[in-house]
Design a protein around this motif. Structure first.
Motif, short mmCIF file in Angstrom:
data_model
loop_
_atom_site.label_atom_id
_atom_site.label_comp_id
_atom_site.label_asym_id
_atom_site.label_seq_id
_atom_site.Cartn_x
_atom_site.Cartn_y
_atom_site.Cartn_z
N PRO A 28 66.46 -33.24 -63.66
CA PRO A 28 66.19 -33.52 -65.06
C PRO A 28 65.79 -34.98 -65.27
CG PRO A 28 68.55 -33.54 -64.69
CD PRO A 28 67.90 -33.16 -63.37
N HIS A 29 64.89 -35.21 -66.22
CA HIS A 29 64.44 -36.56 -66.53
C HIS A 29 65.38 -37.20 -67.54
CE1 HIS A 29 60.10 -35.35 -65.30
NE2 HIS A 29 60.86 -35.61 -64.27
N PRO A 76 60.26 -41.46 -67.64
CA PRO A 76 61.70 -41.38 -67.42
C PRO A 76 62.17 -42.43 -66.41
CG PRO A 76 60.58 -39.61 -66.24
CD PRO A 76 59.53 -40.35 -67.03
N THR A 77 63.45 -42.74 -66.47
CA THR A 77 64.07 -43.62 -65.49
C THR A 77 63.81 -43.06 -64.10
OG1 THR A 77 65.79 -44.20 -67.07
CG2 THR A 77 66.27 -44.64 -64.76
N GLY A 78 63.51 -43.95 -63.16
CA GLY A 78 63.27 -43.53 -61.78
C GLY A 78 61.83 -43.19 -61.47
#
Length: 180
Positions: free
Chosen positions: A173-174, A98-100
């Protein structure tokens, strides 16, 4: 989820392929020392032409070695660095992150995943038909970009082939990766 660095690459010029190195140095907030894409603001030529003040979310390009194997099975010959990546990995499904996500690379460095690489038609100049092999569609008809991920350097450090990679997922949340 852990993996390994299999190759590191950089080029001081805006070339499609980046030569492999014995090591590279990641610089916090900038990218790969000595690489043409080093900087706080965007360095990709087409993005500079559109808006040179954009933040550089593409400081480090990572590709999974498993993609090279998938391409070999489809009749292509692609080695680490040849698709312009700075870091070639093994053992991590980069495209599913996921982002981050934070990637702890080697003893010190940390890269935050910002998104997917959007391969350009220049990839077909490298090998005819390669663009279609790295951009496809899933069962639902959505575009799937397989040419790696991009990130920004949060903590600098030296990186070599054989160095470990530790994945730290962000709090839910992803959010799925989008092209950057």
């Amino acid at each position: 989820m852990n993996g390994t660095v299999t190759a590191v690459s950089r080029s001081s010029e805006h070339l499609f392929t980046k030569p492999n190195q014995g090591s590279i140095r990641l610089l916090a907030g900038l990218g790969v020392e000595g690489d043409a894409h080093l900087g706080v603001t965007v360095r990709h030529r087409s993005r500079v032409a559109a808006d040179p003040t954009q933040p550089n979310l593409r400081q480090v390009h990572l590709i999974h070695a498993e993609l090279h194997e998938e391409l070999a099975a489809a009749g292509f010959t692609v080695a680490p660095g040849e698709l312009g990546e700075n870091v070639t990995t093994r053992g991590i499904d980069l495209l599913a992150l996921p982002t981050g996500t934070l990637l702890h690379l080697g003893a010190e460095a940390m890269v935050e995943v910002t998104g997917l690489r959007n391969p350009c038609p220049q990839i077909n100049a490298f090998q005819a038909g390669l663009l279609k092999a790295v951009v496809g569609r899933d069962e639902a008809g959505n575009i799937v970009r397989k040419a790696g991920i991009m990130g920004i350097v949060r903590i600098g450090g030296d990186l070599r082939p054989g160095d470990p990679i530790r994945v730290e997922l962000p709090a839910p949340p992803h959010h799925s990766l989008e092209r950057v």
